[in-house]
Structure formats: structure tokens, C-alpha cells
Design a protein around this motif. Structure first.
Motif, PDB file in Angstrom:
ATOM      1  N   SER A 559      20.229 -28.453   0.964  1.00 33.43           N
ATOM      2  CA  SER A 559      20.927 -27.186   0.743  1.00 33.43           C
ATOM      3  C   SER A 559      20.930 -26.359   2.022  1.00 33.43           C
ATOM      4  O   SER A 559      21.972 -25.817   2.438  1.00 33.43           O
ATOM      5  N   THR A 560      19.763 -26.278   2.678  1.00 36.40           N
ATOM      6  CA  THR A 560      19.682 -25.563   3.954  1.00 36.40           C
ATOM      7  C   THR A 560      20.616 -26.179   4.978  1.00 36.40           C
ATOM      8  O   THR A 560      21.312 -25.473   5.720  1.00 36.40           O
ATOM      9  N   GLY A 561      20.640 -27.522   5.020  1.00 33.29           N
ATOM     10  CA  GLY A 561      21.517 -28.204   5.971  1.00 33.29           C
ATOM     11  C   GLY A 561      22.982 -27.893   5.748  1.00 33.29           C
ATOM     12  O   GLY A 561      23.732 -27.617   6.694  1.00 33.29           O
ATOM     13  N   TYR A 562      23.405 -27.919   4.507  1.00 31.36           N
ATOM     14  CA  TYR A 562      24.817 -27.630   4.220  1.00 31.36           C
ATOM     15  C   TYR A 562      25.172 -26.177   4.546  1.00 31.36           C
ATOM     16  O   TYR A 562      26.273 -25.885   5.045  1.00 31.36           O
ATOM     17  N   PHE A 563      24.270 -25.254   4.271  1.00 28.22           N
ATOM     18  CA  PHE A 563      24.524 -23.860   4.641  1.00 28.22           C
ATOM     19  C   PHE A 563      24.662 -23.726   6.159  1.00 28.22           C
ATOM     20  O   PHE A 563      25.540 -23.001   6.658  1.00 28.22           O
ATOM     21  N   LEU A 564      23.809 -24.412   6.919  1.00 27.77           N
ATOM     22  CA  LEU A 564      23.914 -24.378   8.374  1.00 27.77           C
ATOM     23  C   LEU A 564      25.215 -25.003   8.858  1.00 27.77           C
ATOM     24  O   LEU A 564      25.809 -24.545   9.840  1.00 27.77           O
ATOM     25  N   TYR A 565      25.660 -26.039   8.166  1.00 27.39           N
ATOM     26  CA  TYR A 565      26.910 -26.698   8.531  1.00 27.39           C
ATOM     27  C   TYR A 565      28.136 -25.882   8.116  1.00 27.39           C
ATOM     28  O   TYR A 565      29.264 -26.232   8.465  1.00 27.39           O
ATOM     29  N   GLY A 566      27.921 -24.814   7.350  1.00 29.60           N
ATOM     30  CA  GLY A 566      29.043 -23.988   6.892  1.00 29.60           C
ATOM     31  C   GLY A 566      29.674 -24.476   5.613  1.00 29.60           C
ATOM     32  O   GLY A 566      30.702 -23.935   5.168  1.00 29.60           O
ATOM     33  N   ASN A 567      29.081 -25.481   4.967  1.00 34.77           N
ATOM     34  CA  ASN A 567      29.606 -25.997   3.700  1.00 34.77           C
ATOM     35  C   ASN A 567      28.911 -25.242   2.566  1.00 34.77           C
ATOM     36  O   ASN A 567      27.935 -25.719   1.971  1.00 34.77           O
ATOM     37  N   LEU A 568      29.412 -24.055   2.250  1.00 32.46           N
ATOM     38  CA  LEU A 568      28.738 -23.172   1.311  1.00 32.46           C
ATOM     39  C   LEU A 568      28.742 -23.709  -0.114  1.00 32.46           C
ATOM     40  O   LEU A 568      27.781 -23.508  -0.871  1.00 32.46           O
ATOM     41  N   GLY A 569      29.806 -24.414  -0.497  1.00 29.95           N
ATOM     42  CA  GLY A 569      29.882 -24.944  -1.850  1.00 29.95           C
ATOM     43  C   GLY A 569      28.791 -25.972  -2.118  1.00 29.95           C
ATOM     44  O   GLY A 569      28.064 -25.877  -3.111  1.00 29.95           O
ATOM     45  N   ALA A 570      28.686 -26.953  -1.236  1.00 32.73           N
ATOM     46  CA  ALA A 570      27.661 -27.986  -1.408  1.00 32.73           C
ATOM     47  C   ALA A 570      26.257 -27.382  -1.317  1.00 32.73           C
ATOM     48  O   ALA A 570      25.345 -27.762  -2.054  1.00 32.73           O
ATOM     49  N   GLY A 571      26.101 -26.405  -0.406  1.00 38.45           N
ATOM     50  CA  GLY A 571      24.805 -25.747  -0.274  1.00 38.45           C
ATOM     51  C   GLY A 571      24.411 -25.015  -1.545  1.00 38.45           C
ATOM     52  O   GLY A 571      23.253 -25.078  -1.967  1.00 38.45           O
TER      53      GLY A 571
END
Length: 603
Positions: A559-571
Motif C-alpha cells: 500500500s505504501t509502495g503504491y501511494f509512493l508510485y502515485g497509484n492511489l486506487g491500488a494503495g
């Protein structure tokens, strides 16, 4: 690189605080071996958990993660992320068993669980093998990272780095014992985390990197971003995902992630106030180790691909460094050379903190083996507490010299990691089953250790000497697991089991339960010597908690990784999964039998 006054002030201040802590607890630590090695067995879960995290926050780990990311991409971290399964099983199954045993070291368990000369031999052999040789190898890997840091940032020789970096660590470890280590670990973890975040922040701010957006869009970085390996690349898939998740986590002995518990993790559990604190400490450790720390290291590793795209660029940037040290793991300290004044001092203090927390733990842990499982057990059974503490302090110094000496032979963190995995391949299952199957005996473990070592030696030396085609690393590990497991299982059935009275005593004290001990329990009942048995075996509930814990931690990590990647939905989706798994874990955790009163030592 030249340090400014503010940088020197931060580094010197950090050293002074570490020394002061060790000196303040010297008198208490020296009062007995229980105090020196286990802090009197009354440490709280939060201090022990943070200490475990600080210990695994070795300054070599950012280098290792950087090497993995540059070589295999972010997905390559499954090589160590898979050990979360081992860690969670320790939390919900083994932690309470270790605390119930009441031993001083995990090696002492051998003469509690097994019987006869074979048990004594195994205890003494592992005290020297793990306490000196293997422990020295672990400290050497940590020292190698310090050597590369000093060489990159200051142009120091390896010997100069080892003398300077080791002096403060060995002094407070000798004086303060485990209590000094625990308190400094708490302080060092905070410093190390701040430094890791700062390193990631400044790496993203470099013009070549261009912030998170620039990093994620860079052509050299894009192929490295996935959390899973390319499923069309069968070699990568098997190497970094299938083998770690299907085989490695339960079959391989690795420091800090031992199947069945053990090592310095067991030392922390044995130092806990009671079983509840032992469980809480290991849970906190696994959450922080796998969900909190990885991303600052990964970000620096990805940024290093932009700044130093290959080994040639690293060699050009640091021409004064010995060529054998120029490997992908050197990219992490290389990225730190871009930090500004003030930040560089804090970063250096954080890396010294990572180095010192790991080294101090291994010094105290290794010394406990030498004192409790060799010196007192075989050389001086009647030795007094003052003499044993003195031997502990002297052996701490000797271990520091051994680790530093071995460090001069190392060159690369990832190669060392692979070597450790191969040496431990196939031993994990025997360390698990000794808790739950009465038929495991001391010779089972002797065979597992000997065979795994010989298999590793074959692949590292003899296979190439014979001129045979090199086998991929995953296949070497798999063959090591198969050969070692077949070997120790065969030895188990060809040798006598442990004495029945010893098995009964172990059952009464530890209460492992389950069908694997039914023969012992039934025999004791028939002899009029009944063993108390809980009406319900809670290992299945522990395994369910392990599963929920893994889902929660992996969910938080990605979840942290996806938020950092800018993928808010997956995060957001994974964040919900994390919360739900955490709530379910809290509900089922209550079904486990965990005592809230201290267990008495077996002696």
C-alpha cells in the motif's frame, strides 16, 4: 568529502551518548550473567521489539537492498520479504515456547530437549561454530558496509575504518551488556530511521533524478518498479518469488529469520518479562522490519540507477577505492556523497547507529554462547558470576577482532547473502520439528548442519573445480534443501531417540502439545507419571494468526509502495485489506494460550 563543524558535532555527540549509556549501566550489567546476557529477564515488549529492528537495521542492509534492486528490481526484495512468513510463525507459535523454556541461550535448549553426549556435543559445537565463526561472518558483512562507506566518503583504508568504527561499539558492549545494547538500540533506531528518510529525500531532490515523478518516469528505472517479477521470465520468477515463498522461508536457516526461532531473536524473547511480552516484541519487530523500513532504502536504490547506471560509473566516481569493493552494493554510500552539510553528519550518525546496533547485538549474543554454552558448561562449571561476566567481556573483544578480520576478505553483500542461504539450506525443517515431534534427536541436527555445509562447499568450490557447468542459484538452494533433508531424516531413524525422561521433562516445561508428542504423553500416563496437556492444541490458531499477520504486513508494505508510485486506487484498496486483516488478527489472537506470568528457568 570534508565534514563541516556541524557534521563533526553530530557524529561526536552520537558517539558520546552511546558510550555514556554503556557506562551508566555497567555496574548493573556486571552483577550476574543473567543481567549481562538477558537483562534480568524483565524487559518490556516495546524495548525488545525495537532492539530487534535496530539489530536488523545493519548498515549492510541498505547496501544489500540497493544491490538487489539494481540487479533484480524492486521485485527482487522477495528474496528477504519471504522471511516474513518465518517471522510471523515465530510470533504466534514459537515465542511463547522459547519463553517457557527459561534457558539463557538457544543453545542451552539442546540439553533440555535432547539427551546424552550427543546433546552436549551439539551444544558445545554450535556455541563455537555459531558464536565465533558464523557470528564473525555476520559481523564481517556489517563491517564490509562500513569499509565501503569510509572508503567512498573519506578515502579511508579498510583497516582505518574498522579500527575507528569498532572502538566505541566494543567498549559499550563490553561494559553495558544486553541492557546497554537494548537502550542504545532504541536511541540508534530513531537516528537510523531519520537518516534513511533524509537519504531518500535528498536522493529525490538531485537534478538528475527530478523528484519522484522524474524517478518513476526514467527509462532505466521503469523496468525495475514492479513488485512482482516478470512472469514471462521464468528464471527471474523462480529465483526471486517461487523459491523464496515455496521453499526458502521454512527450509533455510538465516540470521534473524531462523525457522523455529533462535539466535538473537530468541535472546530477546528469553529476556522478556513473560510470554505475552515475548510475543508482542516479535510482532513489533516483524511489522517494523517488513512494513516500515524498506521504502527509503528502495527509493535511494532506484535513484542510484539514474546517477550511477553501471559499475564503470561508480569506478570513475571513486578511483581511489580498491577495485574489488566496486560492486552494486556500493551505490548506496555513493548516493550519500550528495548530502549537504548538517545532513551528512546526521546521515553518518545514522549509519554508525545501524552498524553499532547490529555489531553490539552480535557481540553480546556470541559472547553468551561462549560463556554459557562452552566456558561454564565444559571448562569451568563451578565458575562464579564475576568470573563469567569477565569472560563475557573478554570474549566480546575477541569477537570484534574476529569479525573485523573476516571483513577484510569480503567484497559484496548480495554474494554473502546467497552464501548464507546456501549454508543454511535444508536445516530449517529440523529446527521446526524439534518442537513438535519427539523423534527428532541431537544427531538429526548434527546431520543437518554437516550435510548443508558440505553441499554449500561443493557448490562454492568443488563443482567449479570439476569443470562442471555452473547451476543457477535457485537450483543450488533447492538441491541443498532436498539433499540435506533426506540426509537428516535418514539419520533420525537410524539413531536412538532422546531419553524418555528428558522428553517428559521437556513436555512438562514447554508444553508444545500436538500429535507429535502423543507417544510420550501416553507412555507417561501408562507409567503413572501423567503430563498435563491442554484440552486444545493452539498451533492451528497460531498458523491462522500467522496468515492474517502476513496479509496485514504485506498489505501495508505494498500500500505504501503504491501511494509512493502515485497509484492511489491500488494503495487505498491494499490499505483497506491491511486494516481488515489487522482487525481479524486482533480477534483471533485472543484464542492463543499466552501466559502473563514469568516462566521459571529450568536450572
Amino acid at each position: 568529502m570534508t565534514l563541516q563543524t556541524v557534521d563533526w558535532g553530530i557524529v561526536i555527540g552520537y558517539f558520546a551518548v552511546s558510550l555514556l549509556i554503556g557506562l551508566l549501566v555497567t555496574r548493573r550489567a556486571g552483577s550476574s550473567t543473567s543481567e549481562f546476557f538477558l537483562s534480568g529477564r524483565h524487559m518490556p515488549w516495546w524495548l525488545l521489539g525495537i532492539s530487534m529492528v535496530a539489530t536488523t537495521f545493519s548498515n549492510s542492509v541498505p547496501n544489500l537492498v540497493t544491490d538487489i534492486v539494481r540487479t533484480h528490481g524492486v521485485a527482487g526484495n522477495w528474496l528477504w520479504w519471504a522471511f516474513l512468513l518465518t517471522g510471523m510463525l515465530t510470533v504466534f507459535v514459537y515465542a511463547k515456547l522459547w519463553r517457557r523454556s527459561g534457558v539463557m541461550t538457544d543453545n542451552e535448549l539442546y540439553e533440555l530437549r535432547y539427551s546424552g553426549r550427543s546433546a552436549a556435543f551439539l551444544r558445545g559445537f554450535r556455541a563455537l561454530y555459531l558464536g565465533i565463526l558464523f557470528n564473525g561472518m555476520i559481523m564481517a558483512d556489517c563491517s564490509l558496509a562500513a569499509v565501503k562507506l569510509g572508503g567512498v566518503m573519506f578515502g579511508y583504508s579498510p583497516l582505518e575504518v574498522l579500527v575507528v568504527a569498532g572502538a566505541v561499539t566494543v567498549v559499550y558492549s563490553m561494559m553495558g551488556g544486553l541492557l546497554g545494547v537494548l537502550i542504545t538500540d532504541f536511541f540508534q533506531f530513531i537516528v537510523a530511521m531519520v537518516g534513511a528518510v533524509l537519504a531518500a529525500w535528498f536522493a529525490l531532490s538531485l537534478p538528475e533524478v527530478g523528484g519522484m515523478a522524474g524517478l518513476l518516469s526514467h527509462p532505466a528505472v521503469l523496468p525495475k518498479l514492479s513488485f512482482l517479477p516478470d512472469f514471462s521470465d521464468h528464471t527471474a520468477l523462480v529465483t526471486v518469488l517461487v523459491i523464496p515463498l515455496a521453499v526458502q522461508w521454512w527450509s533455510v536457516w538465516y540470521p534473524g529469520a531462523e525457522p523455529g526461532g533462535g539466535g538473537y531473536v530468541a535472546q530477546r524473547m528469553l529476556a522478556a518479562k513473560d510470554e505475552k511480552h515475548a510475543v508482542g516484541a516479535t510482532l513489533l519487530f516483524n511489522i517494523c522490519h517488513y512494513a516500515v523500513r524498506p521504502w527509503p532504502w528502495i527509493i535511494v536504490a532506484l535513484a542510484s540507477i539514474v546517477v550511477f547506471p553501471d559499475l564503470a560509473s561508480l569506478e570513475r566516481a571513486f578511483p581511489g577505492l580498491e577495485p574489488r569493493f566496486v560492486e552494486n552494493d556500493m551505490a548506496y554510500p555513493a548516493m550519500l556523497t550528495f548530502l549537504p552539510a548538517g545532513a551528512i553528519g546526521l546521515m553518518l550518525a545514522s549509519l554508525f547507529a545501524a552498524y553499532m546496533s547490529t555489531i553490539s547485538t552480535h557481540l553480546n549474543w556470541g559472547s553468551s554462547y561462549i560463556v554459557n554454552d562452552f566456558y561454564r558448561r565444559f571448562l569451568r562449571p563451578a565458575a562464579g558470576e564475576r568470573e563469567l561476566v569477565l569472560v563475557g567481556r573478554l570474549s566480546t573483544l575477541v569477537l570484534m577482532l574476529v569479525g573485523s578480520g573476516i571483513a577484510l576478505l569480503y567484497s559484496n553483500s548480495l554474494k554473502t547473502f546467497d552464501l548464507w542461504l546456501q549454508i543454511g539450506a535444508g536445516t530449517g525443517l529440523v529446527f521446526i520439528l524439534r518442537w513438535f515431534w519427539w523423534r527428532i534427536n541431537a544427531w538429526s541436527e548434527v546431520a543437518a548442519m554437516a550435510i548443508s555445509f558440505l553441499v554449500a562447499w561443493y557448490f562454492q568450490s568443488i563443482h567449479g573445480w570439476l569443470g562442471l557447468r555452473p547451476l543457477p542459484g535457485w537450483l543450488q538452494l533447492l538441491l541443498g534443501v532436498v539433499v540435506t533433508t533426506v540426509g537428516w531424516v535418514s539419520v533420525t531413524f537410524l539413531t536412538r531417540p532422546s531419553d524418555e525422561q528428558v522428553l517428559r521433562r521437556f513436555c512438562r516445561l514447554v508444553q508444545p502439545g500436538g500429535p507429535g508428542w502423543r507417544w510420550v504423553v501416553d507412555r507417561a500416563r501408562d507409567d503413572g507419571d501423567p503430563i498435563p496437556v491442554e484440552p486444545r492444541w493452539d498451533v492451528p490458531a497460531g498458523v491462522a494468526c500467522m496468515f492474517l499477520g502476513c496479509v496485514a504486513v504485506y498489505g501495508a508494505l505494498f500500500s505504501t509502495g503504491y501511494f509512493l508510485y502515485g497509484n492511489l486506487g491500488a494503495g487505498a484498496i491494499l490499505l483497506v485489506v491491511t486494516v481488515l486483516a489487522g482487525l481479524a488478527l486482533m480477534r483471533y489472537w485472543g484464542s492463543l494460550r499466552v501466559r502473563e506470568t514469568p516462566s521459571a528457568p529450568p536450572r
